[in-house]
Design a protein around this motif. Structure first.
Motif, PDB file in Angstrom:
ATOM      1  N   ARG A 199       0.857  -1.188   0.000  1.00  0.00           N
ATOM      2  CA  ARG A 199       0.000   0.000   0.000  1.00  0.00           C
ATOM      3  C   ARG A 199       0.898   1.245   0.000  1.00  0.00           C
ATOM      4  O   ARG A 199       2.067   1.180   0.369  1.00  0.00           O
ATOM      5  CB  ARG A 199      -0.922  -0.001   1.210  1.00  0.00           C
ATOM      6  N   PRO A 200       0.339   2.404  -0.405  1.00  0.00           N
ATOM      7  CA  PRO A 200       1.138   3.634  -0.403  1.00  0.00           C
ATOM      8  C   PRO A 200       1.698   3.934   0.991  1.00  0.00           C
ATOM      9  O   PRO A 200       1.088   3.607   2.009  1.00  0.00           O
ATOM     10  CB  PRO A 200       0.134   4.710  -0.830  1.00  0.00           C
ATOM     11  N   SER A 217       2.892   6.623   3.842  1.00  0.00           N
ATOM     12  CA  SER A 217       2.715   8.017   4.270  1.00  0.00           C
ATOM     13  C   SER A 217       4.086   8.618   4.553  1.00  0.00           C
ATOM     14  O   SER A 217       5.041   7.905   4.891  1.00  0.00           O
ATOM     15  CB  SER A 217       1.844   8.095   5.529  1.00  0.00           C
ATOM     16  N   SER A 229       1.290  10.018  -5.957  1.00  0.00           N
ATOM     17  CA  SER A 229       0.607  10.151  -4.667  1.00  0.00           C
ATOM     18  C   SER A 229      -0.827   9.679  -4.793  1.00  0.00           C
ATOM     19  O   SER A 229      -1.435   9.756  -5.857  1.00  0.00           O
ATOM     20  CB  SER A 229       0.653  11.603  -4.195  1.00  0.00           C
ATOM     21  N   THR A 230      -1.331   9.179  -3.668  1.00  0.00           N
ATOM     22  CA  THR A 230      -2.717   8.750  -3.563  1.00  0.00           C
ATOM     23  C   THR A 230      -3.314   9.485  -2.376  1.00  0.00           C
ATOM     24  O   THR A 230      -2.732   9.472  -1.286  1.00  0.00           O
ATOM     25  CB  THR A 230      -2.806   7.224  -3.327  1.00  0.00           C
ATOM     26  N   ARG A 231      -4.437  10.123  -2.580  1.00  0.00           N
ATOM     27  CA  ARG A 231      -5.095  10.869  -1.493  1.00  0.00           C
ATOM     28  C   ARG A 231      -5.979   9.930  -0.675  1.00  0.00           C
ATOM     29  O   ARG A 231      -6.299   8.837  -1.100  1.00  0.00           O
ATOM     30  CB  ARG A 231      -5.942  11.993  -2.064  1.00  0.00           C
ATOM     31  N   GLY A 232      -6.363  10.397   0.489  1.00  0.00           N
ATOM     32  CA  GLY A 232      -7.327   9.655   1.294  1.00  0.00           C
ATOM     33  C   GLY A 232      -6.729   9.052   2.536  1.00  0.00           C
ATOM     34  O   GLY A 232      -5.534   9.176   2.815  1.00  0.00           O
ATOM     35  N   GLY A 287      -3.966   6.828   1.858  1.00  0.00           N
ATOM     36  CA  GLY A 287      -3.132   7.405   0.814  1.00  0.00           C
ATOM     37  C   GLY A 287      -1.678   7.483   1.225  1.00  0.00           C
ATOM     38  O   GLY A 287      -1.277   7.078   2.308  1.00  0.00           O
ATOM     39  N   TYR A 318       2.474   7.711  -0.746  1.00  0.00           N
ATOM     40  CA  TYR A 318       3.324   7.740  -1.932  1.00  0.00           C
ATOM     41  C   TYR A 318       3.817   6.351  -2.269  1.00  0.00           C
ATOM     42  O   TYR A 318       4.012   5.508  -1.401  1.00  0.00           O
ATOM     43  CB  TYR A 318       4.517   8.673  -1.687  1.00  0.00           C
TER      44      TYR A 318
END
Length: 180
Positions: free
Chosen positions: A26-27, A29, A61-64, A67, A69
């Motif tokens: 997963r991304p 933080s 980047s992925t928001r939320g 989220g 990088y």
């Protein structure tokens, strides 16, 4: 970039290594990266912006809530040269030996007797950085994080005196014998 990499380059490479170690997960933080790498969070925000806005981007980047990088592509396709140039600029041990278009010209360029040396240094540094991928660096660093503060000797460096000119006295102290 000079022969010494700034904290921008060092920290940026550490961000990339962290992201490569977690490639496919997963991304990540910036807080997680900051804690894992013991780096200041505010500075990481600036560096990740450079890496995200590069052409082509090195991170996305992925928001939320979940989220963060992640690398934009496989770490085996990202060279350390690409990363360092994004963070530090062109490799330039001296003004006269800058990669690409020179923005500053040395007044002695036409009559310089040392520019060959600096061009060779530039090319050696560039070749080394371009020949190592992010995946190789992660593999070489291994997962042994028990003792992160150790140094690795890549070659023997001899400075000053020869080993034959150096001896221990009977009390265990060192003494340099004069040359005959």
């Amino acid at each position: 970039m000079m022969l010494r990499v700034s904290t921008k380059g060092e920290y940026g490479v550490r961000i990339m290594v962290d992201l490569a170690r977690h490639y496919g997960d997963r991304p990540r933080s910036l807080t997680d990266i900051s804690q894992a790498e013991m780096l200041p969070l505010a500075y990481l925000e600036q560096l990740v912006k450079l890496l995200r806005e590069a052409d082509p981007p090195l991170v996305i980047s992925t928001r939320g809530a979940h989220g963060g990088y992640r690398l934009s592509r496989d770490p085996g396709t990202i060279s350390m040269g690409e990363i360092v140039r994004i963070l530090e600029g062109p490799i330039a041990p001296m003004i006269c030996a800058t990669e690409g278009e020179m923005t500053q010209i040395c007044g002695f360029l036409d009559s310089c007797r040392t520019k060959y040396l600096w061009a060779r240094v530039r090319d050696a540094v560039a070749k080394t950085l371009d020949s190592i991928t992010l995946a190789e660096l992660v593999a070489e660093s291994g997962e042994d994080q028990q003792n992160p503060a150790h140094f690795i000797a890549l070659s023997d460096i001899h400075v000053g005196i020869n080993a034959t000119d150096y001896s221990l006295d009977k009390d265990g102290g060192s003494q340099v014998r004069p040359l005959a």
